[in-house]
Design a protein around this motif. Sequence first.
Motif, short mmCIF file in Angstrom:
data_model
loop_
_atom_site.label_atom_id
_atom_site.label_comp_id
_atom_site.label_asym_id
_atom_site.label_seq_id
_atom_site.Cartn_x
_atom_site.Cartn_y
_atom_site.Cartn_z
N LYS A 1 -6.17 2.72 -1.14
CA LYS A 1 -6.46 4.15 -1.34
C LYS A 1 -5.32 4.85 -2.05
O LYS A 1 -5.52 5.68 -2.94
CB LYS A 1 -6.72 4.83 0.02
CG LYS A 1 -8.04 4.52 0.63
CD LYS A 1 -8.19 5.26 1.96
CE LYS A 1 -9.46 4.91 2.67
NZ LYS A 1 -9.56 5.58 3.98
N ILE A 2 -4.09 4.54 -1.66
CA ILE A 2 -2.92 5.16 -2.27
C ILE A 2 -2.81 4.76 -3.73
O ILE A 2 -2.47 5.58 -4.59
CB ILE A 2 -1.64 4.80 -1.48
CG1 ILE A 2 -1.65 5.52 -0.13
CG2 ILE A 2 -0.39 5.15 -2.26
CD1 ILE A 2 -0.57 5.07 0.82
N GLY A 3 -3.12 3.50 -4.05
CA GLY A 3 -3.09 3.06 -5.44
C GLY A 3 -4.11 3.80 -6.29
O GLY A 3 -3.82 4.21 -7.43
N GLU A 4 -5.32 3.99 -5.74
CA GLU A 4 -6.35 4.73 -6.47
C GLU A 4 -5.93 6.19 -6.68
O GLU A 4 -6.13 6.76 -7.75
CB GLU A 4 -7.69 4.67 -5.71
CG GLU A 4 -8.31 3.29 -5.72
CD GLU A 4 -9.49 3.16 -4.77
OE1 GLU A 4 -9.81 4.14 -4.06
OE2 GLU A 4 -10.09 2.07 -4.74
N GLU A 5 -5.36 6.80 -5.65
CA GLU A 5 -4.89 8.18 -5.76
C GLU A 5 -3.77 8.29 -6.79
O GLU A 5 -3.71 9.23 -7.57
CB GLU A 5 -4.41 8.68 -4.39
CG GLU A 5 -3.89 10.09 -4.37
CD GLU A 5 -4.98 11.13 -4.44
OE1 GLU A 5 -4.64 12.32 -4.60
OE2 GLU A 5 -6.17 10.78 -4.34
N GLU A 47 -5.28 1.26 3.30
CA GLU A 47 -4.49 2.43 2.93
C GLU A 47 -3.73 2.22 1.62
O GLU A 47 -3.61 3.12 0.81
CB GLU A 47 -3.51 2.80 4.05
CG GLU A 47 -4.17 3.42 5.26
CD GLU A 47 -4.90 4.71 4.93
OE1 GLU A 47 -4.32 5.59 4.25
OE2 GLU A 47 -6.06 4.83 5.33
N THR A 48 -3.21 1.01 1.42
CA THR A 48 -2.51 0.70 0.18
C THR A 48 -3.45 0.82 -1.01
O THR A 48 -3.08 1.35 -2.07
CB THR A 48 -1.91 -0.72 0.24
OG1 THR A 48 -1.00 -0.78 1.34
CG2 THR A 48 -1.18 -1.08 -1.04
N ASN A 90 -5.74 -6.16 12.90
CA ASN A 90 -6.29 -4.82 12.67
C ASN A 90 -5.29 -3.96 11.89
O ASN A 90 -5.66 -3.28 10.94
CB ASN A 90 -6.65 -4.17 14.01
CG ASN A 90 -7.28 -2.81 13.83
OD1 ASN A 90 -7.94 -2.55 12.84
ND2 ASN A 90 -7.08 -1.94 14.79
N ALA A 91 -4.04 -3.99 12.28
CA ALA A 91 -3.01 -3.21 11.60
C ALA A 91 -2.85 -3.69 10.15
O ALA A 91 -2.68 -2.88 9.24
CB ALA A 91 -1.68 -3.31 12.35
#
Length: 115
Positions: A58-62, A55-56, A47-48
């Motif tokens: 999402k951060i790359g897209e941001e 999250e990685t 799960n982690a």
Amino acid sequence: MMSMTPSKTKGSHDPLLVVSREKVAFLFWALVAASALSALSYVLLINATVFNAVETKKIGEENRRLNGELAALESRYLALSQTVTLERAHQLGFIDVSTVSYASREKKTLLTSNF
């Protein structure tokens, strides 16, 4: 002749192989608990890992979005910096200074001292 091997009778047991039901039950439940703990740990770690992967992403897209905005702002800045001239400054109300003074970091000696 007497045989060197122990005789096997119905009531005779090797003391090293005698295990009580309580010990067997304890070992069984200990193995069940260890297996359950291992399975739970595995699920939590998976799960982690999945959460960190999402999250990685999402951060790359941001990061890509912000880099695009930064590039647009830099090109706008360069375009605007090309329009700044002395004539344009005068049109906007800037005036030439008659006396130029600069700030300095040079230490001056004071006649008074503050204690």
